[in-house]
Design a protein around this motif. Structure first.
Motif, PDB file in Angstrom:
ATOM      1  N   ASP A   6       0.855  -1.185   0.000  1.00 41.62           N
ATOM      2  CA  ASP A   6       0.000   0.000   0.000  1.00 41.62           C
ATOM      3  C   ASP A   6       0.893   1.238   0.000  1.00 41.62           C
ATOM      4  O   ASP A   6       1.493   1.581   1.023  1.00 41.62           O
ATOM      5  CB  ASP A   6      -0.902  -0.035   1.242  1.00 41.62           C
ATOM      6  N   THR A 120      -1.585  -0.361  -4.239  1.00 33.23           N
ATOM      7  CA  THR A 120      -2.364   0.862  -4.411  1.00 33.23           C
ATOM      8  C   THR A 120      -1.454   1.946  -4.965  1.00 33.23           C
ATOM      9  O   THR A 120      -0.232   1.873  -4.839  1.00 33.23           O
ATOM     10  CB  THR A 120      -2.962   1.343  -3.080  1.00 33.23           C
ATOM     11  N   SER A 150      -7.862   1.592  -3.007  1.00 34.72           N
ATOM     12  CA  SER A 150      -7.792   1.488  -1.547  1.00 34.72           C
ATOM     13  C   SER A 150      -9.159   1.160  -0.949  1.00 34.72           C
ATOM     14  O   SER A 150      -9.277   0.315  -0.052  1.00 34.72           O
ATOM     15  CB  SER A 150      -7.275   2.798  -0.958  1.00 34.72           C
TER      16      SER A 150
END
Length: 346
Positions: A6, A120, A150
């Protein structure tokens, strides 16, 4: 092998299952920032004495990730973000190189062929240049990149009780994402160009929360604002001081945009066709949701913007900071299962 990363504007988080014990998940997190120090013997000796890893770049010493916070006492100049304006910088060569180094450090080395990495992109999937740069790094490390939103990831991580149907809201540092899903399938989504960094910056400006470096240059002290904001005594609905009230107003402005975005997405034809008049649960994630009174504040905005009739409940996930990376890992495992029958048929 399935991995997840992420790329957040505040922190970069990675997760993967342990090769030895599949039930165990390894999770790493690094701050998305770096500090620049003068390339002098005194600074190098201080870093070496404390065993703080660093790199030398021209006439500067660079300390990045979590270690950047350990050198604040050496320089009062604030750390620089790895992502500028919610995306990968195009003119900051050190930041781009650091992103490559951190990604390599966070992901497993020498992955087996066919390993998938769900990721992401800061600012949402619309950031084509950022997605291309980060996907290229992941590819060079031996993984097949798969970009996921996300908000969709949060619903996978925390939406089992609602059959992965509902509205997911992720409040990031530079941008926020809203997604409407039905049984794990995203029906509509939107990225909002506002995040908690805007709140922190406005508070620092209003109350002159500043810091001066050795040369007398003045900077906004956003780190002090963040520490104050995460004090457990801070509450959006029970503020007494001027700073507390300003925090509530700024949050209210951001949540107004979230509420109107949810309203617009729920009115989208593709959503109406699949959801109808069904009331949906709203699941919230991101560091900004951890301030006291957040869910009540968002519920009030839904009432103000005539969305409350479409909402069943508003709740935070149990681990707001890591919900996205956990959802990415789930997405990768589901994608692998989807591909296995196709491989068998071939």
């Amino acid at each position: 092998m399935i991995t997840a990363i992420d790329f957040g504007c505040y922190a970069i988080r990675a997760a993967y299952r342990s090769p030895a014990t599949s039930s165990q998940i390894t999770l790493y997190s690094e701050r998305a920032e770096y500090a620049m120090l003068p390339n002098q013997d005194s600074f190098r000796e201080a870093l070496s004495d404390r065993r703080i890893a660093h790199a030398e770049c021209d006439d500067s010493i660079v300390v990045f990730g979590n270690r950047a916070g350990l050198v604040r006492w050496l320089s009062r100049r604030p750390c620089a973000p790895l992502f500028t304006d919610g995306g990968v910088p195009t003119k900051d060569a050190p930041a781009r190189q650091i992103l490559s180094v951190l990604t390599k450090a966070l992901l497993p080395a020498v992955p087996p062929p066919g390993s998938l990495c769900c990721l992401t992109v800061p600012g949402g999937r619309e950031r084509g240049s950022s997605a291309e740069f980060l996907s290229r790094i992941v590819t060079m490390l031996g993984f097949e990149p798969l970009v996921v939103s996300s908000a969709e990831s949060v619903l996978l991580a925390a939406g089992a009780q609602t059959s992965f149907t509902g509205v997911a809201v992720v409040l990031g540092a530079e941008t926020s994402e809203v997604s409407v899903c039905r049984h794990g399938v995203e029906l509509a989504a939107r990225t909002i160009a506002v995040g908690t960094n805007w709140i922190d910056t406005e508070l620092a400006k209003q109350f002159r929360i500043q810091v001066w470096d050795e040369q007398g240059e003045c900077y906004l002290d956003l780190e002090s604002v963040r520490r104050w904001k995460h004090d457990q005594r801070i509450h959006l609905r029970n503020g007494v001081g001027e700073r507390d009230k300003s925090l509530s107003r700024l949050y209210g402005s951001m949540l107004n945009q979230v509420a109107t975005t949810v309203r617009d997405l729920l009115q989208a034809p593709q959503v109406k066709a699949r959801i109808g008049n069904e009331r949906l649960n709203v699941i919230c994630a991101g560091g900004a949701t951890q301030v006291g009174g957040f869910t009540s504040a968002l519920t009030e905005r839904f009432v103000d913007h005539d969305v409350a009739g479409d909402i069943l409940s508003v709740r935070m996930v149990s681990d707001p900071s890591n919900a996205v990376v956990r959802g990415l890992l789930i997405h990768g495992e589901l994608e692998q299962r989807r591909r296995e029958p196709l491989k068998g048929a071939a």
